[in-house]
Design an enzyme around this catalytic site. Structure first.
Site, PDB file in Angstrom:
ATOM      1  N   THR A 199      -8.957  -3.110  -0.088  1.00 12.37           N
ATOM      2  CA  THR A 199      -8.684  -4.528   0.185  1.00 12.37           C
ATOM      3  C   THR A 199      -9.257  -5.403  -0.929  1.00 12.37           C
ATOM      4  O   THR A 199      -8.558  -6.277  -1.461  1.00 12.37           O
ATOM      5  CB  THR A 199      -9.290  -4.921   1.551  1.00 12.37           C
ATOM      6  OG1 THR A 199      -8.716  -4.076   2.553  1.00 12.37           O
ATOM      7  CG2 THR A 199      -9.016  -6.369   1.887  1.00 12.37           C
TER       8      THR A 199
ATOM      9  N   CYS B 197      -1.143  -3.799  15.885  1.00 10.49           N
ATOM     10  CA  CYS B 197      -1.383  -4.427  17.183  1.00 10.49           C
ATOM     11  C   CYS B 197      -2.233  -5.662  16.957  1.00 10.49           C
ATOM     12  O   CYS B 197      -3.357  -5.564  16.497  1.00 10.49           O
ATOM     13  CB  CYS B 197      -2.120  -3.449  18.080  1.00 10.49           C
ATOM     14  SG  CYS B 197      -2.254  -4.047  19.753  1.00 10.49           S
TER      15      CYS B 197
ATOM     16  N   SER C  55      -9.104   3.512  -2.986  1.00  9.29           N
ATOM     17  CA  SER C  55     -10.101   3.389  -1.921  1.00  9.29           C
ATOM     18  C   SER C  55     -10.599   4.783  -1.544  1.00  9.29           C
ATOM     19  O   SER C  55      -9.798   5.650  -1.178  1.00  9.29           O
ATOM     20  CB  SER C  55      -9.446   2.719  -0.715  1.00  9.29           C
ATOM     21  OG  SER C  55     -10.322   2.766   0.380  1.00  9.29           O
TER      22      SER C  55
HETATM   23  N1  PLP Z   1      -3.714  -0.454   0.562  1.00  6.23           N
HETATM   24  C1  PLP Z   1      -3.175   0.562   1.254  1.00  6.23           C
HETATM   25  C2  PLP Z   1      -1.852   1.103   0.838  1.00  6.23           C
HETATM   26  C3  PLP Z   1      -3.853   1.109   2.348  1.00  6.23           C
HETATM   27  O1  PLP Z   1      -3.315   2.114   3.036  1.00  6.23           O
HETATM   28  C4  PLP Z   1      -5.110   0.552   2.704  1.00  6.23           C
HETATM   29  C5  PLP Z   1      -5.831   1.065   3.893  1.00  6.23           C
HETATM   30  O2  PLP Z   1      -5.255   1.327   4.929  1.00  6.23           O
HETATM   31  C6  PLP Z   1      -5.639  -0.498   1.938  1.00  6.23           C
HETATM   32  C7  PLP Z   1      -4.911  -0.978   0.885  1.00  6.23           C
HETATM   33  C8  PLP Z   1      -6.972  -1.105   2.275  1.00  6.23           C
HETATM   34  O3  PLP Z   1      -7.992  -0.232   1.877  1.00  6.23           O
HETATM   35  P1  PLP Z   1      -9.486  -0.368   2.495  1.00  6.23           P
HETATM   36  O4  PLP Z   1      -9.438   0.207   3.855  1.00  6.23           O
HETATM   37  O5  PLP Z   1     -10.326   0.449   1.562  1.00  6.23           O
HETATM   38  O6  PLP Z   1      -9.847  -1.799   2.442  1.00  6.23           O
END
Ligand code: PLP
Length: 388
Positions: free
Chosen positions: A73, A332, A206
Site C-alpha cells: 500500500t 465486504c 510486499s
Molecule cells: N497490491 C496488490 C496487488 C495486493 O494484492 C495487495 C495486497 O493485498 C496490495 C497492493 C497491498 O499490499 P499490503 O498488504 O502490503 O499493503
C-alpha cells in the site's frame, strides 16, 4: 493433512523458515538503529545493506534504486504521488486501470482531489489490458502510467513489456518522459520481476505475499526518475522515505524474495498442475461453474470461479466450518457485499460477481487437499442450491 486447508495465499502467506531464521538476530542482539554511528548501529546498517543487495540482485537493479517501505500500500501510494508531485509542471494526467488494487486506486482518487486527472482503462472481457488501450489513453499532459503486473483477484498477467514499449514510443513523440509504474505485489515466486525485462521505472512489492513478514515492502525507483517523498522526516533511504527502517523485517523480506526467485520455476510448475486439476475437477463435478478471467495469462496459483445462483458468503462460511480458508472476489464493506470492482470492470454481472470464489494455492498445497476441497465444494453447492 494439516488441521485446515489454506487456500488464500493471495491474501497473505506464512513466513518461510529461512526468513524467520534471518530475522531473529535483528530482533535480539542486533537491535541497533542503522543510522547510529557506533558499531551496534553499523552492524544493523550492514544487515540493511546486505538485504538491499539481495533484493537488487533479484530485481536486476542497482541497490540504490531500492527504497524500503511498510508494504504494498505504501509503495503504491509513494509511487503515484511521488512522481505526480515531481512532474506537476510537465503535466497532471495519470493513466491507470480500473482493475488495480485499492492501494493504487484510492491513491489516484486522492490525486484527483488535488486537481490531477486520471484515466481508468477498462480491461477486456478476459481481464487483460491491451497495450493499444494504454496508447490511446495517453495525452500530451500524461506523466505517469500505472498497470499492475498480476491481478490479486483473478490472477490475470498483464503484458507489461509491450505496454512499456508503447509508452516509450509515445513519450518520444511527445518529447517528454512518461514514467511507468507496476504493482507487482502478486508476482514474486510466480513471475520474473526483472525491472529491465519488464521495462518499468517503478515497481511495488510486499513481503507478506511471498513468505516474508507483514508490514514491510519495497519500492523500486529507476535512477533518474523524478520523485518527491510523501513521508517527511529524517534522511533515511537516501531521502526518499523518512523513518527508521524495519531492519528485521527487511532482512527477512530479502531472504524470502531470494528464496521465492530461486524456487520460482519449480514452484510455478507445481501450482499450475494443482490449479488445472482444481479447475477441471470443479467443472466436471459441479454444474453451472464460470471461470472468471483468462486461463491463458494467469498466475499459476489463482482459481477464481462463480457458481451459478450461489452467493459467495454462505459458501465461504460453509468452507470455514470444514476447515477450508478461501475468499470471495468481493470486498465486504460495512456489512454489505459490494460486487468486486475488478469483475464489474470486466462487465461480469453483479449476480455472478457476488458468487465469485477465489482459491489461491501455494506450492505446499497437496493433491489430497485439492480432492478434499472439490468434494466439499460440490456437496456445499448442492446443499445451498437446494435451500434456495
Ligand atoms: N497490491 C496488490 C496487488 C495486493 O494484492 C495487495 C495486497 O493485498 C496490495 C497492493 C497491498 O499490499 P499490503 O498488504 O502490503 O499493503
Amino acid at each position: 493433512m494439516s488441521e485446515f486447508i489454506y487456500l488464500d495465499n493471495a491474501a497473505t502467506t506464512p513466513m518461510s523458515a529461512l526468513a524467520v531464521a534471518a530475522m531473529n538476530p535483528y530482533l535480539y542482539e542486533e537491535y541497533g538503529n542503522p543510522s547510529s554511528l557506533y558499531s551496534l548501529g553499523q552492524s544493523a546498517r550492514r544487515g540493511l545493506d546486505q538485504a538491499r543487495n539481495r533484493c537488487a540482485r533479484v530485481l536486476g537493479s542497482r541497490p540504490s534504486e531500492i527504497v524500503f517501505t511498510s508494504g504494498g500500500t505504501e509503495s503504491d501510494n509513494a509511487a503515484t504521488m511521488g512522481v505526480a508531485f515531481a512532474q506537476k509542471k510537465i503535466g497532471m494526467h495519470i493513466v491507470t486501470t480500473a482493475i488495480e488494487h485499492h492501494a493504487l486506486l484510492h491513491a489516484t482518487k486522492l490525486l484527483e482531489l488535488l486537481g490531477y486527472e486520471v484515466t481508468y482503462i477498462k480491461p477486456e472481457a478476459n481481464g487483460l489490458i491491451s497495450p493499444d488501450s494504454v496508447l490511446s489513453a495517453i495525452r500530451e499532459d500524461t506523466v505517469l502510467v500505472s498497470v499492475m503486473l498480476a491481478n490479486n483477484e483473478i490472477g490475470t498477467i498483464q503484458p507489461i513489456k509491450k505496454i512499456s514499449d508503447v509508452i516509450r514510443q509515445k513519450a518520444d513523440e511527445l518529447q517528454h518522459s512518461i514514467y511507468f509504474h507496476t504493482d507487482a505485489v502478486q508476482a514474486p515466486g510466480a513471475l520474473s520481476i526483472n525491472v529491465d525485462d519488464l521495462g518499468v521505472d517503478l515497481m511495488s512489492l510486499s513481503a507478506h505475499k511471498f513468505h516474508g513478514p507483514k508490514g514491510v515492502g519495497l519500492l523500486y525507483i529507476r535512477q533518474g526518475t523524478p520523485f518527491v517523498p510523501t513521508q517527511a522526516g529524517g534522511a533515511q533511504e537516501r531521502e526518499r522515505r523518512a523513518g527508521t527502517e524495519n531492519v528485521a523485517g527487511i532482512v527477512a523480506m530479502s531472504v524470502a524474495l531470494e528464496e521465492a526467485e530461486y524456487r520460482r520455476v519449480e514452484n510455478s510448475k507445481k501450482c499450475v498442475a494443482l490449479r488445472d486439476k482444481l479447475f477441471a475437477s470443479l467443472c466436471e463435478r459441479i454444474e453451472g461453474v464460470h471461470i472468471n478471467g483468462t486461463l491463458e495469462h494467469r498466475l499459476p496459483n489463482n482459481v477464481n470461479i462463480s457458481f451459478e445462483g450461489i452467493e459467495s458468503e454462505p459458501l465461504l462460511m460453509a468452507l470455514d466450518l470444514e476447515g477450508i480458508y478461501a475468499s470471495s472476489g468481493s470486498a465486504c464493506s460495512a456489512g454489505s457485499l459490494e460486487p468486486s470492482h475488478v469483475l464489474r470492470a470486466m462487465k461480469i454481472t453483479d449476480e455472478r460477481s457476488r458468487a465469485s470464489l477465489r482459491l489461491s494455492l501455494s506450492p505446499n498445497t497437496t493433491e489430497e487437499e485439492i480432492d478434499k476441497v472439490v468434494g466439499v465444494l460440490s456437496d456445499q453447492v448442492k446443499r445451498i442450491r437446494k435451500l434456495m
